[in-house]
Design an enzyme around this catalytic site. Structure first.
Site, PDB file in Angstrom:
ATOM      1  N   GLU A 245      35.892 -58.084  53.157  1.00 13.65           N
ATOM      2  CA  GLU A 245      34.646 -58.407  53.877  1.00 13.65           C
ATOM      3  C   GLU A 245      34.791 -58.103  55.361  1.00 13.65           C
ATOM      4  OE1 GLU A 245      33.279 -61.882  56.342  1.00 13.65           O
ATOM      5  OE2 GLU A 245      33.695 -62.685  54.348  1.00 13.65           O
ATOM      6  N   HIS A 246      35.936 -58.476  55.937  1.00 16.16           N
ATOM      7  CA  HIS A 246      36.191 -58.183  57.353  1.00 16.16           C
ATOM      8  C   HIS A 246      36.268 -56.683  57.608  1.00 16.16           C
ATOM      9  CE1 HIS A 246      37.515 -62.024  59.516  1.00 16.16           C
ATOM     10  NE2 HIS A 246      36.996 -62.433  58.378  1.00 16.16           N
TER      11      HIS A 246
ATOM     12  N   HIS B 293      38.246 -61.760  51.025  1.00 18.96           N
ATOM     13  CA  HIS B 293      37.895 -62.106  52.403  1.00 18.96           C
ATOM     14  C   HIS B 293      38.317 -60.983  53.362  1.00 18.96           C
ATOM     15  CE1 HIS B 293      38.428 -65.118  55.957  1.00 18.96           C
ATOM     16  NE2 HIS B 293      37.271 -64.512  56.033  1.00 18.96           N
TER      17      HIS B 293
END
Length: 791
Positions: free
Chosen positions: A56-57, A53
């Site tokens: 992804e950021h 996650h």
């Protein structure tokens, strides 16, 4: 009704291993790309939960070639598109939708950010704080925590039971070991063999394939790395369990059926037709709603959740479970031939109306023979005895069948819609009478496609009846299956119904709506509200705050007999208009032109306090344009276009104020305004308000420094031929409420193109001086004396 040119996508595997899916749909107004990486939260090393996650950021924070202010997010915003990403258990997906003219460059930026992320330590430190704030909000979100509790019945060693969101503790960016793991994860998974690219657009297949090849050429090449198989979902012989909380009973079933088989089962479980499971539960007052969905699917594992909304707090789990398994037994022993045909029609109809992004994401398949066998095996594994109740399979959805063809009303024999300029004098007089009625039909959009829109608006003399949206749920589902998105919205004494989609079924949907509204009002009982994060609660409250009408108490009965209604149709052919007029004659209430007079703030700073039950500070600032004129609207839109990227960059990236930071134009009942939103776990409402005002104070220098104001890029977003029907219809509806002419879209385009830097500087001065007023909606009080508490 015309069939899609290519009802099924074209699948390719390129030389470097990139898998490609291409959908050519000439009806589309935009193009979209969905890039799926076969790696998700469950694929990261156990030592670093949240790493997928986090990466992804980080990918959105710019590259050497495209820094943050020129990166994909800024590019998409400038062209009025959509961009997002999602990290799931075993995949990470990136979504982009853009006008056709901007699509190739957007696709090139997507490839660059996936392949060449900067991953600087400063970026990582800042973004870790964002993830930590998201994690805090997630831990306080009732819906998210219900999902966590729901999965507690699975095996303790399955990763679905683990923590994967990522926070300050699980992402030690200063650690060399973490940095090595981050770069290894990116190098291992973010390469061609691990990716699938889906493109959808009006371009010919050859052009889409060429775009896919250009995208592929920019990627790092590598092989497909099989993802590790997870442990069993449940240990021992059990394959299901129950979870009861907050008036919901969840029956969770683990299985190994393919996706299309489970989608087929969920479709008929969710059906509300007489003789089905939901109808029986309602008749016995056991449950008021049922929603079956697939929570997880990977390899040979699937988790099916059947969510029952309980009728009361009394324990009914045993009775509901018995009826569920009795229905499943009946379904397993039924002939599915007709249902399979209906399911194929449902899938085909969705492809006819989905926008570019939804179409690129669509992986729905018809139920194959292999799927039938797998579903039968799954149901057999439940060892169900013969059904005792007299169940019935749901009937065909009549809205899926096209109506009988009729001569197109309003056209001379031999004419088509291209000959609209050849109307007779009598036809023109008829059209004039129609335009003056409460139900008007805009000619601003071409009627030469299969799609259109219809808006119906009622005003009551008391608070609008509660539960209307809930009462229409069965019709909404039938309409959605038929290719029409039916939605409704209640604001104080007003109730608005929208229909977007295929125009052929619209008259039949309108007929069904009239029947629903003629029922007994006392049968309408709204369900308990769904918990939302604070900023969404404020967005829901904003139109009510702007309306300025205080609805009467709910016990005051709103009468349909004295209600007034008006409507607007867009993009509809003459035959459909005529059929809609006939159906509308039976709508409850009195047709009338309902005036909308915006509640002017006259320079005031009004503060509305809304309880959201959240520890985060959340605030919306709505700044209406100084007047209702089109010139002011055009200037306000261009001002919003110029400041959108810098606002996000300043408050979200540089200051790290919150994880929910946005700005843009919002129209509420015909009133155009600039809307700013922030939700922060660390800053007070006063602090957020001060930062907003500080940013707005810098607008003059921002405008002066901007080399390109973006007039042309913004104006192109309002061309009727490139606007999706839902967006175009919304604009036309707001234009009607504001009293603008039928040439609204063309005039708005021209005015945006002609706005000057001096116009924007004047608008920035008006904005800072609150010429049109400022309206703040927040989840707490304000101590600043410049604001007045709204009454």
């Amino acid at each position: 009704m015309p069939a899609p040119v290519h009802p099924h996508p074209v699948h390719l595997t390129l030389a470097n291993g990139l898998r490609v899916s291409l959908r050519h749909a000439p009806r589309l107004k935009r193009s979209a790309a969905v890039l799926q990486v076969a790696a998700g939260s469950h694929d990261v090393p156990l030592a670093w939960p949240g790493l997928a996650h986090f990466l992804e950021h980080l990918l959105f924070l710019g590259t050497e070639r495209f820094p943050t202010d020129k990166g994909l997010m800024a590019y998409v915003q400038r062209h009025g598109g959509q961009v997002n990403a999602s990290t799931r258990e075993r995949t990470t997906d990136f979504f982009v939708e853009l006008p056709v003219s901007a699509f190739a460059d957007g696709l090139a930026q997507l490839a660059d950010m996936l392949t060449h992320p900067r991953l600087t330590l400063d970026d990582q430190r800042r973004e870790r704080e964002v993830l930590d704030a998201e994690c805090v909000a997630w831990s306080q979100d009732a819906k998210a925590q219900q999902q966590v509790a729901l999965l507690q019945g699975l095996a303790a060693d399955h990763p679905l039971r683990g923590f994967h969101a990522g926070n300050r503790d699980s992402l030690p960016v200063e650690s060399d070991a973490f940095q090595q793991a981050l770069r290894e994860f990116h190098g291992h998974f973010y390469q061609s063999g691990q990716m699938t690219l889906s493109l959808a657009g009006p371009q010919p297949l050859a052009e889409l394939q060429a775009l896919a090849q250009q995208f592929s050429d920019e990627l790092n090449s590598g092989p497909l790395h099989p993802q590790a198989a997870p442990p069993a979902l449940m240990h021992g012989p059990a394959h299901s369990y129950q979870h009861v909380a907050n008036h919901h009973l969840h029956q969770v079933i683990t299985c190994d059926a393919p996706r299309e088989a489970l989608a087929f089962l969920c479709t008929w479980l969710n059906a509300s037709a007489p003789g089905g499971l939901l109808a029986e539960l309602k008749a016995r007052q056991l449950a008021t709603a049922l929603h079956a969905s697939v929570l997880y699917h990977f390899a040979d594992q699937a988790v099916l959740d059947i969510d029952f909304t309980l009728d009361s707090e009394r324990e009914r789990a045993t009775q509901i479970e018995a009826l569920l398994y009795d229905w499943l037994s009946f379904f397993a022993r039924s002939d599915w031939t007709a249902l399979r045909e209906e399911f194929a029609l449902l899938n085909a109809r969705q492809q006819q109306v989905q926008g570019a992004l939804a179409l690129a994401r669509n992986d729905a398949e018809d139920l194959s023979e292999q799927g039938v066998a797998a579903l039968k095996a799954m149901l057999d594994a439940l060892s169900l005895p013969a059904a005792e109740h007299s169940w019935q399979l749901p009937p065909n959805n009549p809205l899926l069948r096209p109506p009988a063809k009729e001569e197109r009303a309003g056209l001379i024999r031999g004419q088509t819609s291209a000959h609209r300029g050849l109307r007779t004098f009598a036809q023109d007089r008829l059209r004039g009478r129609r335009e003056l009625s409460a139900l008007t039909f805009s000619q601003a959009l071409a009627d030469d496609t299969d799609e259109g829109a219809l808006y119906l608006h009622w005003r009551f003399d008391a608070a609008a009846p509660s539960g209307l949206e809930h009462a229409l749920q069965p019709l909404r589902e039938h309409a959605r299956q038929a290719g029409i998105e039916l939605s409704c919205e209640t604001i104080a004494n007003d109730w608005l119904v929208k229909m977007h989609g295929l125009h052929a079924p619209m008259p039949a949907v309108l007929e069904a709506l009239t029947r629903c509204l003629s029922g007994d009002d006392e049968q309408l009982s709204p369900p308990a509200p769904v918990p939302m994060i604070a900023i969404r609660e404020l967005l829901k409250a904003l139109p009510v705050c702007c309306d300025g009408v205080h609805p009467g108490p709910r016990e005051t009965h709103a009468s349909w007999a004295t209600a007034q209604w008006q409507g607007l149709g867009s993009g509809l052919p003459a035959a459909c208009e005529a059929a809609i007029k006939l159906a509308a004659a039976r709508l409850p209430g009195q047709p009338a032109n309902i005036p909308y007079t915006p509640r002017l703030l006259n320079g005031q700073h009004l503060w509305h306090e809304v309880n959201t039950e959240s520890s985060d500070a959340a605030l919306l600032l709505f700044c209406p344009a100084p007047s209702q004129s089109l010139a002011d609207e055009a200037t306000w839109r261009l001002l919003g276009h110029v400041l959108q990227g810098p606002f996000y960059q300043r408050l979200r990236v540089e200051l790290q104020i919150g994880y929910a930071v946005f700005s843009g134009i919002r129209q509420i009942n015909g009133q155009t305004g600039l809307l700013f939103g922030v939700q922060s776990p660390s800053m007070s409402l006063d602090g957020i308000s001060e930062q907003l005002q500080a940013f707005l104070g810098q607008l003059p220098s921002l405008i002066e420094r901007s080399p390109d104001l973006g007039n042309q890029a913004l104006a192109q977003q309002f061309a009727a031929e490139t606007l999706p029907i839902s967006q175009a219809a919304d604009l036309l509806w707001q234009a009607q409420l504001a009293g603008h002419s039928s040439g609204y879209l063309d005039q708005l385009q021209q005015l945006i193109q002609s706005r000057t830097r001096e116009d924007l500087q004047h608008a920035a001065e008006q904005l800072n001086n609150a010429t049109g007023g400022w309206r703040c909606v927040a989840n707490g009080p304000c101590s600043n004396h410049d604001w007045y508490a709204a009454q």
